[in-house]
Design a protein around this motif. Sequence first.
Motif, PDB file in Angstrom:
ATOM      1  N   ILE A  41       0.826  -1.216   0.000  1.00  0.00           N
ATOM      2  CA  ILE A  41       0.000   0.000   0.000  1.00  0.00           C
ATOM      3  C   ILE A  41       0.859   1.264   0.000  1.00  0.00           C
ATOM      4  CG2 ILE A  41      -0.216   0.250   2.513  1.00  0.00           C
ATOM      5  CD1 ILE A  41      -3.184   0.927   2.081  1.00  0.00           C
ATOM      6  N   VAL A  42       2.090   1.160   0.524  1.00  0.00           N
ATOM      7  CA  VAL A  42       2.952   2.334   0.645  1.00  0.00           C
ATOM      8  C   VAL A  42       3.531   2.761  -0.703  1.00  0.00           C
ATOM      9  CG1 VAL A  42       5.058   3.214   1.726  1.00  0.00           C
ATOM     10  CG2 VAL A  42       3.497   1.811   3.041  1.00  0.00           C
ATOM     11  N   SER A  43       3.681   1.798  -1.631  1.00  0.00           N
ATOM     12  CA  SER A  43       4.434   2.086  -2.853  1.00  0.00           C
ATOM     13  C   SER A  43       3.854   3.261  -3.641  1.00  0.00           C
ATOM     14  CB  SER A  43       4.492   0.838  -3.740  1.00  0.00           C
ATOM     15  OG  SER A  43       3.189   0.420  -4.105  1.00  0.00           O
ATOM     16  N   THR A  44       2.520   3.296  -3.822  1.00  0.00           N
ATOM     17  CA  THR A  44       1.933   4.370  -4.621  1.00  0.00           C
ATOM     18  C   THR A  44       1.881   5.696  -3.862  1.00  0.00           C
ATOM     19  OG1 THR A  44      -0.206   3.419  -4.001  1.00  0.00           O
ATOM     20  CG2 THR A  44       0.565   3.004  -6.226  1.00  0.00           C
ATOM     21  N   ALA A  45       2.078   5.647  -2.541  1.00  0.00           N
ATOM     22  CA  ALA A  45       2.079   6.884  -1.755  1.00  0.00           C
ATOM     23  C   ALA A  45       3.472   7.507  -1.648  1.00  0.00           C
ATOM     24  CB  ALA A  45       1.534   6.611  -0.347  1.00  0.00           C
ATOM     25  N   LEU A  46       4.516   6.753  -2.006  1.00  0.00           N
ATOM     26  CA  LEU A  46       5.887   7.225  -1.793  1.00  0.00           C
ATOM     27  C   LEU A  46       6.200   8.561  -2.473  1.00  0.00           C
ATOM     28  CD1 LEU A  46       8.007   3.948  -1.888  1.00  0.00           C
ATOM     29  CD2 LEU A  46       7.627   5.456   0.063  1.00  0.00           C
ATOM     30  N   LEU A 168      -5.704   5.691  -3.688  1.00  0.00           N
ATOM     31  CA  LEU A 168      -6.976   6.322  -3.310  1.00  0.00           C
ATOM     32  C   LEU A 168      -6.821   7.181  -2.058  1.00  0.00           C
ATOM     33  CD1 LEU A 168      -9.525   3.428  -3.969  1.00  0.00           C
ATOM     34  CD2 LEU A 168      -9.561   5.703  -5.014  1.00  0.00           C
ATOM     35  N   PHE A 169      -6.202   6.617  -1.019  1.00  0.00           N
ATOM     36  CA  PHE A 169      -6.031   7.374   0.228  1.00  0.00           C
ATOM     37  C   PHE A 169      -5.167   8.608  -0.006  1.00  0.00           C
ATOM     38  CE2 PHE A 169      -6.707   3.173   2.587  1.00  0.00           C
ATOM     39  CZ  PHE A 169      -8.029   3.475   2.853  1.00  0.00           C
ATOM     40  N   THR A 170      -4.090   8.429  -0.770  1.00  0.00           N
ATOM     41  CA  THR A 170      -3.177   9.551  -1.003  1.00  0.00           C
ATOM     42  C   THR A 170      -3.862  10.676  -1.761  1.00  0.00           C
ATOM     43  OG1 THR A 170      -1.300   8.026  -1.035  1.00  0.00           O
ATOM     44  CG2 THR A 170      -0.968  10.194  -2.024  1.00  0.00           C
ATOM     45  N   GLU A 171      -4.655  10.309  -2.769  1.00  0.00           N
ATOM     46  CA  GLU A 171      -5.265  11.312  -3.635  1.00  0.00           C
ATOM     47  C   GLU A 171      -6.463  11.998  -2.991  1.00  0.00           C
ATOM     48  OE1 GLU A 171      -6.908  11.643  -8.243  1.00  0.00           O
ATOM     49  OE2 GLU A 171      -6.144   9.749  -7.457  1.00  0.00           O
ATOM     50  N   HIS A 172      -7.275  11.251  -2.248  1.00  0.00           N
ATOM     51  CA  HIS A 172      -8.545  11.791  -1.760  1.00  0.00           C
ATOM     52  C   HIS A 172      -8.544  12.129  -0.268  1.00  0.00           C
ATOM     53  CE1 HIS A 172     -10.400  11.034  -5.623  1.00  0.00           C
ATOM     54  NE2 HIS A 172      -9.938   9.794  -5.595  1.00  0.00           N
ATOM     55  N   LEU A 173      -7.588  11.599   0.485  1.00  0.00           N
ATOM     56  CA  LEU A 173      -7.497  11.951   1.909  1.00  0.00           C
ATOM     57  C   LEU A 173      -6.119  12.551   2.176  1.00  0.00           C
ATOM     58  CD1 LEU A 173      -9.244   8.782   3.444  1.00  0.00           C
ATOM     59  CD2 LEU A 173     -10.147  11.113   3.401  1.00  0.00           C
ATOM     60  N   SER A 174      -5.173  11.691   2.522  1.00  0.00           N
ATOM     61  CA  SER A 174      -3.791  12.112   2.776  1.00  0.00           C
ATOM     62  C   SER A 174      -2.946  10.860   2.797  1.00  0.00           C
ATOM     63  CB  SER A 174      -3.694  12.827   4.127  1.00  0.00           C
ATOM     64  OG  SER A 174      -2.346  12.857   4.585  1.00  0.00           O
ATOM     65  N   TRP A 175      -1.665  10.995   2.494  1.00  0.00           N
ATOM     66  CA  TRP A 175      -0.802   9.821   2.557  1.00  0.00           C
ATOM     67  C   TRP A 175      -0.755   9.242   3.964  1.00  0.00           C
ATOM     68  CZ3 TRP A 175       3.162   9.874   6.007  1.00  0.00           C
ATOM     69  CH2 TRP A 175       3.699  11.101   6.406  1.00  0.00           C
ATOM     70  N   ARG A 176      -1.072  10.048   4.954  1.00  0.00           N
ATOM     71  CA  ARG A 176      -1.034   9.563   6.337  1.00  0.00           C
ATOM     72  C   ARG A 176      -2.097   8.485   6.584  1.00  0.00           C
ATOM     73  NH1 ARG A 176       2.430  12.889   9.151  1.00  0.00           N
ATOM     74  NH2 ARG A 176       2.943  14.836   8.084  1.00  0.00           N
ATOM     75  N   TRP A 177      -3.172   8.510   5.797  1.00  0.00           N
ATOM     76  CA  TRP A 177      -4.221   7.515   5.958  1.00  0.00           C
ATOM     77  C   TRP A 177      -3.793   6.134   5.465  1.00  0.00           C
ATOM     78  CZ3 TRP A 177      -8.468   7.233   8.759  1.00  0.00           C
ATOM     79  CH2 TRP A 177      -8.936   8.410   9.344  1.00  0.00           C
ATOM     80  N   VAL A 178      -2.713   6.081   4.704  1.00  0.00           N
ATOM     81  CA  VAL A 178      -2.143   4.784   4.346  1.00  0.00           C
ATOM     82  C   VAL A 178      -1.767   4.011   5.616  1.00  0.00           C
ATOM     83  CG1 VAL A 178      -0.080   3.734   3.326  1.00  0.00           C
ATOM     84  CG2 VAL A 178      -1.336   5.481   2.070  1.00  0.00           C
ATOM     85  N   PHE A 179      -1.381   4.730   6.655  1.00  0.00           N
ATOM     86  CA  PHE A 179      -1.024   4.115   7.934  1.00  0.00           C
ATOM     87  C   PHE A 179      -2.189   4.123   8.921  1.00  0.00           C
ATOM     88  CE2 PHE A 179       2.859   6.080   6.134  1.00  0.00           C
ATOM     89  CZ  PHE A 179       3.574   4.919   5.902  1.00  0.00           C
ATOM     90  N   TYR A 180      -2.961   5.202   8.943  1.00  0.00           N
ATOM     91  CA  TYR A 180      -4.071   5.292   9.892  1.00  0.00           C
ATOM     92  C   TYR A 180      -5.141   4.232   9.638  1.00  0.00           C
ATOM     93  CZ  TYR A 180      -2.353   9.881  11.476  1.00  0.00           C
ATOM     94  OH  TYR A 180      -1.600  10.904  11.998  1.00  0.00           O
ATOM     95  N   VAL A 181      -5.286   3.784   8.380  1.00  0.00           N
ATOM     96  CA  VAL A 181      -6.332   2.802   8.068  1.00  0.00           C
ATOM     97  C   VAL A 181      -6.119   1.491   8.828  1.00  0.00           C
ATOM     98  CG1 VAL A 181      -5.154   1.764   6.080  1.00  0.00           C
ATOM     99  CG2 VAL A 181      -7.652   1.794   6.159  1.00  0.00           C
TER     100      VAL A 181
END
Length: 679
Positions: A41-46, A168-181
């Motif tokens: 999940i982290v790769s597309t947020a990097l 999706l999380f990075t684009e519509h919320l924040s990259w931080r939600w990649v971890f918060y989820v």
Amino acid sequence: MALDAHARTGDPRQEHVPGGVLVSIGALLLGMLLAALDQTIVSTALPTIVSDLGGMEHLSWVVTAYLLASTAATPLWGKLGDQYGRKKLFQIAIVIFLVGSALCGMAQDMAQLIAFRAVQGLGGGGLMVLSMAIVGDIVAPRDRGRYQGLFGAVFGATSVLGPLLGGLFTEHLSWRWVFYVNLPVGVVALAVIAAVLRIPRKATEHVIDYLGTFLIAAVATCLVLVASLGGTTWAWGSPQIVGLAVLGVLLVVAFVAVERRAAEPVLPLKLFRIRTFTLSAVISFIVGFAMFGAMTYLPTFLQVVQGVSPTLSGVHMLPMVVGMLLSSTVSGQIVSRTGRWKVFPVAGTAVTTIGLLLLHRLDEGSSTAEMSTVFFVFGLGLGLVMQVLVLIVQNAVSYEDLGVATSGATFFRSIGASFGVAVFGTVFAGRLGDELADAFRGVTLPAGVSADALEADPRGIAALPAALRPPVLHAYATSITDVFLYAAPVALAGFVLAWFLKEEPLRGSVTAPDVTETLASNPVERSSYDEVCRALSLLGTREGRREIYRTITARAGYDLLPVASWMLLRIRRYGSVEPSRLAERSTVPLPVILDGTRQIEERGLARREGLDLVLTDEGWTVARRLAGAREESLAELLGDWWGPDRPTDLTRLVRELGGELCGSDREQPHDERPVTRPA
């Protein structure tokens, strides 16, 4: 008819599984979901993370820190779970993982994020190994294949969904939600495990190789530090890099000395005397090197060079994952059925090399169709070799080393992944600086624009004048795709090594490994007993039992229906059966059972005592021969593991599976009790 008729009629009843076990399996799947998802999940947020926190040159460490920590922690989690109880350890692993996730989401700079990713990796290693081990604690051998298949499905799904969700999380919320989820999912898993999971306490004493684990983790860290910092942060000939290299060599010497004396070494050195294991370990290292390096930097290429959104970059990555899953599954099945395997590591490393060369040819003008085709070819090559490497290692070692050799194969892929991501990062950072300097040579830059600024934050490309954008995009494209060119000779070395693998006949019990073993970025450690149990669990399925009864009936020299043989062995175990109640409590339909009943009565193998069937003297003779044929069939599957000095746990497993092939206790009518008769 017989058991074949049972398959055709499609009995709607299912074997009863206690609700608590199903809920516990669901919670374990959530734990596996967390650990598996965080690998992809982290790769597309990097790219977005780097733009926000800076430190493009340290991007690789966001992935590497997680890989190193989870890989080093895995053997400890496995053995501590054996000693102190897996439920408690699993809960601790979830808590560590959630704490690491929360801290990652709150990170304010790249150094913090890297440190917190290591914390997350410590917990992730525990989630991976303990969730698989707990299945063996709460599920009978004949059902483990089915439930481990669920874990494989979850793992495969996360490989596909991870990049999409990250985008999706990075684009519509924040990259931080990649971890918060992870937090709500982890809390649910924690609550369910606490309330429902009941594990029989079977503490197993182990001498844990703490020093060996520390040393091998330290060696890996030194290698990765040299690869990631050399030529960027410090010059290759600097005292720091030379010192790290010397320290790494000294740690290797210390590790070898410690492992020679360790009672239960984390990586037994005797495995390296087996040529197949050594070659497979090196090829696994190369596969991890190529796979995770590409998965880390392709999203950057897609988002920065191609200008696609984080979500669409996840979509663009799907052909690679689909190719990997497809070829991995197909190759594993072909090998299990034909027993021929050498063509797959040879072909897989060759196709991977071609894939890397094709990736090198991509640029800012490449079309979506071209990129999808190249990604698919690359994934196809990786999948052809990944699953088979685990399988041939299992085939090459003795029973006592089966578990550690299996986890050893994936261990080297994990180290390769850590090393590959670091090397790719070094090459990328070094090339990007040079390419941007060339792009801006002789050009007057607007105020606030510099090569260093664009290197640290690629979002600055959008603010450049139109005339400057193409050379900058080309600089990024060249820097990333050159990484794949440097990786191609490494994959080619794997192709050469694959030719030296010696193709040996497969044991009957060696089957295609789980997807979790194929795709996991950290070793999934299981005991030798667990590995054989997983492979033989197919015999406990409806189709497996039908086939084994065909086999043992023919081996014993009788022409009985498979269902008749099954009933004779069941009567031998329990003393008697009542056909109508047997149909109620098993998944075999009544008409099929009546066919078997009619046959064994007509042949004088059983007689009626009221409603029950009991064996005649001739029936006892036939049942004894069938029981012997069943053990011979299982022994044949185990090959040379079933020798005169076979371990007691293997004998126990064969007896347990033999009993379950007759029918488990949960299928046993109330008035049936296990009985003792002349052997």
